[in-house]
Design a protein around this motif. Sequence first.
Motif, PDB file in Angstrom:
ATOM      1  N   GLY A 134       0.682  -1.462   0.124  1.00  0.00           N
ATOM      2  CA  GLY A 134      -0.013   0.189  -0.026  1.00  0.00           C
ATOM      3  C   GLY A 134       0.928   1.182  -0.108  1.00  0.00           C
ATOM      4  N   PRO A 135       0.496   2.443   0.469  1.00  0.00           N
ATOM      5  CA  PRO A 135       0.909   3.763   0.608  1.00  0.00           C
ATOM      6  C   PRO A 135       2.416   3.748   1.140  1.00  0.00           C
ATOM      7  CG  PRO A 135      -1.447   3.844   0.747  1.00  0.00           C
ATOM      8  CD  PRO A 135      -1.135   2.501   0.791  1.00  0.00           C
ATOM      9  N   ARG A 136       3.172   4.444   1.105  1.00  0.00           N
ATOM     10  CA  ARG A 136       4.700   4.276   1.762  1.00  0.00           C
ATOM     11  C   ARG A 136       4.287   5.091   3.111  1.00  0.00           C
ATOM     12  NH1 ARG A 136       9.133   7.698  -0.761  1.00  0.00           N
ATOM     13  NH2 ARG A 136       7.662   9.250  -0.288  1.00  0.00           N
ATOM     14  N   LEU A 137       4.544   4.173   4.076  1.00  0.00           N
ATOM     15  CA  LEU A 137       4.520   5.049   5.526  1.00  0.00           C
ATOM     16  C   LEU A 137       5.793   5.057   5.999  1.00  0.00           C
ATOM     17  CD1 LEU A 137       1.488   3.062   6.779  1.00  0.00           C
ATOM     18  CD2 LEU A 137       1.293   5.078   5.767  1.00  0.00           C
ATOM     19  N   TRP A 138       6.122   5.981   6.942  1.00  0.00           N
ATOM     20  CA  TRP A 138       7.356   6.187   7.693  1.00  0.00           C
ATOM     21  C   TRP A 138       6.947   5.866   8.903  1.00  0.00           C
ATOM     22  CZ3 TRP A 138      11.275   9.010   5.000  1.00  0.00           C
ATOM     23  CH2 TRP A 138      10.912   9.769   3.650  1.00  0.00           C
ATOM     24  N   GLN A 139       8.010   5.029   9.463  1.00  0.00           N
ATOM     25  CA  GLN A 139       8.205   4.553  10.857  1.00  0.00           C
ATOM     26  C   GLN A 139       9.117   5.366  11.576  1.00  0.00           C
ATOM     27  OE1 GLN A 139       6.337   1.663  11.560  1.00  0.00           O
ATOM     28  NE2 GLN A 139       5.910   1.880   9.484  1.00  0.00           N
TER      29      GLN A 139
END
Length: 236
Positions: free
Chosen positions: A146-151
């Motif tokens: 899915g969409p790129r998420l930042w940790q």
Amino acid sequence: MEIVLVRHAQPDWEPDGRAVDDPGLTAYGHAQARCVADALAGERFDQVLVSSHPRAIQTAAPVLERLDVPGRPVSWLREMTLSSLAGSTSEQVRSYFEHARSRALSAWWDGMPGGESFRHFYERVSRGLEGVLAEHHRVSIHAEGGPRLWQIPDPDRRLLIIAHEGTNAVLVAHLLGIPPVAWAHLHFSSSWAGISRVHSVEITGGSLFALDTFNRVDHLTALAAHGNGSGRSFTG
């Protein structure tokens, strides 16, 4: 996490009536830089990154002194490289940029005539940012399914970047997850000494970055009243 982006102040592109490739600031630009320092006074930053171009370093100088923090010059924040225009007249420089802007959009991916390609520029800037976030702030990217998420393990971290119109435009677009286009600097064109801010927003499984404010220049109001302008230029 908050990332504050500052474009350098007014550069002295033609100190002796002829163009130079890597200018410092005008006297007005130094005054703008002091206004940036006043605007950011009292804020806390865990890290300050500065483009290694002289116009960015000179903009950063009063800011770093006012904040009493060190700055780290990095080459990946440098503006997209042009062919040399040193010694050119104002008319020759204007003609160069007018020709560049009149090309078909597909040609814009090659960058400015004789200079660095936009693809290389985008890769240089985006990978440089990701490297710094990973190394110094333990920030990583999760992009599965899915969409790129930042940790972002520590959302209280704050980063200040002092760079250029094109560089900052790429940074904003990359952080917001906007697909790269070779005219990103037009979508996110900022004024000399303009201040923009993005901050992280928690979402299921990670964080996204949101644009808080873009190209704030109210700290330059008193200077603008005295003339010399604080507007945009052909290059960053």
